[in-house]
Write an enzyme that holds these catalytic residues in place. Structure first.
Site, PDB file in Angstrom:
ATOM      1  N   ARG A  45       0.844  -1.206   0.000  1.00  0.00           N
ATOM      2  CA  ARG A  45       0.000   0.000   0.000  1.00  0.00           C
ATOM      3  C   ARG A  45       0.871   1.245   0.000  1.00  0.00           C
ATOM      4  NH1 ARG A  45      -3.459   3.552  -1.076  1.00  0.00           N
ATOM      5  NH2 ARG A  45      -4.991   4.220   0.454  1.00  0.00           N
ATOM      6  N   GLN A 113      -7.437  -2.167  11.103  1.00  0.00           N
ATOM      7  CA  GLN A 113      -7.081  -0.748  11.095  1.00  0.00           C
ATOM      8  C   GLN A 113      -6.013  -0.450  10.038  1.00  0.00           C
ATOM      9  OE1 GLN A 113      -8.803   1.228  13.066  1.00  0.00           O
ATOM     10  NE2 GLN A 113      -7.775   3.130  12.558  1.00  0.00           N
ATOM     11  N   GLY A 116      -7.280  -0.209   6.638  1.00  0.00           N
ATOM     12  CA  GLY A 116      -8.158   0.930   6.386  1.00  0.00           C
ATOM     13  C   GLY A 116      -9.533   0.456   5.957  1.00  0.00           C
ATOM     14  N   GLU A 140     -14.219 -22.620  25.597  1.00  0.00           N
ATOM     15  CA  GLU A 140     -13.481 -23.237  26.725  1.00  0.00           C
ATOM     16  C   GLU A 140     -13.409 -22.311  27.931  1.00  0.00           C
ATOM     17  OE1 GLU A 140     -12.517 -26.417  26.856  1.00  0.00           O
ATOM     18  OE2 GLU A 140     -13.019 -26.824  24.784  1.00  0.00           O
ATOM     19  N   THR A 142     -14.882 -18.132  29.063  1.00  0.00           N
ATOM     20  CA  THR A 142     -14.647 -16.746  28.673  1.00  0.00           C
ATOM     21  C   THR A 142     -13.395 -16.194  29.350  1.00  0.00           C
ATOM     22  OG1 THR A 142     -15.946 -15.886  30.506  1.00  0.00           O
ATOM     23  CG2 THR A 142     -17.146 -16.331  28.441  1.00  0.00           C
ATOM     24  N   SER A 143     -12.970 -15.040  28.896  1.00  0.00           N
ATOM     25  CA  SER A 143     -11.810 -14.387  29.516  1.00  0.00           C
ATOM     26  C   SER A 143     -12.062 -14.129  30.999  1.00  0.00           C
ATOM     27  CB  SER A 143     -11.499 -13.076  28.795  1.00  0.00           C
ATOM     28  OG  SER A 143     -11.023 -13.341  27.489  1.00  0.00           O
ATOM     29  N   GLU A 144     -13.285 -13.789  31.337  1.00  0.00           N
ATOM     30  CA  GLU A 144     -13.605 -13.545  32.748  1.00  0.00           C
ATOM     31  C   GLU A 144     -13.455 -14.823  33.573  1.00  0.00           C
ATOM     32  OE1 GLU A 144     -15.187 -10.453  30.186  1.00  0.00           O
ATOM     33  OE2 GLU A 144     -15.481 -12.620  30.111  1.00  0.00           O
TER      34      GLU A 144
END
Length: 162
Positions: A45, A113, A116, A140, A142-144
């Site tokens: 790009r 990002q 673009g 498997e 959650t992150s919590e």
């Protein structure tokens, strides 16, 4: 009956430990794919007469992506090596799964990002990586849940002295 009587829950938790390593590895693969696609794109790009890979801001983003991916890979490898050695890996597998899945989400977000407006077009791979990676923070546990497991495991190692 599978396993010893009364040990079903413990056996199921061991299966989850292995599954978490697998999800961490899946996240690494998706993150690597997104980083590779972003690297290829930023080299091609052109903006202001040169490849956007030559801009410092782009380079820093790529450096962060690669560094976090490598750290996630090392956590995942540690968990896998310990599991292969027959060790209990509840803490290590949860750390690998938590960190790898969240890193992969950030890498995919950064890749979108860097692409673009092309980041959301199905003609480019960033869109698919971004869509696919989110499952890794859910499957498997959650992150919590991983944070709860990790906290429980480290609190066992450092009990209160009251």
């Amino acid at each position: 009956m599978l396993g010893a009587e009364g040990e079903g829950f413990v056996d199921a938790m061991r299966v989850l430990d292995g599954g978490r390593i697998s999800i961490a590895a899946l996240a690494l693969g998706i993150g690597r794919g997104a980083l590779d696609a972003a690297l290829k794109y930023v080299k091609e790009r052109k903006q202001f007469g040169k490849a956007i890979a030559e801009f410092q801001g782009i380079q820093w983003k790529l450096a962060d992506m690669a560094t976090e991916l490598d750290a996630a890979r090392l956590l995942t490898q540690r968990a896998a090596v310990l599991k292969d050695a027959g060790r209990k890996v509840t803490r290590e597998s949860s750390m690998a799964k938590l960190f790898s899945s969240e890193v992969a989400v950030r890498i995919c977000d950064d890749a979108v990002q860097l692409f673009g407006g092309y980041g959301f077009i199905k003609d480019y791979p960033a869109e698919k990586y971004y869509r696919d990676v989110k499952l890794c923070t859910i499957g498997e546990g959650t992150s919590e849940i991983q944070r709860m497991v990790i906290a429980r495991e480290i609190l066992k190692v450092y009990p209160s002295r009251g």
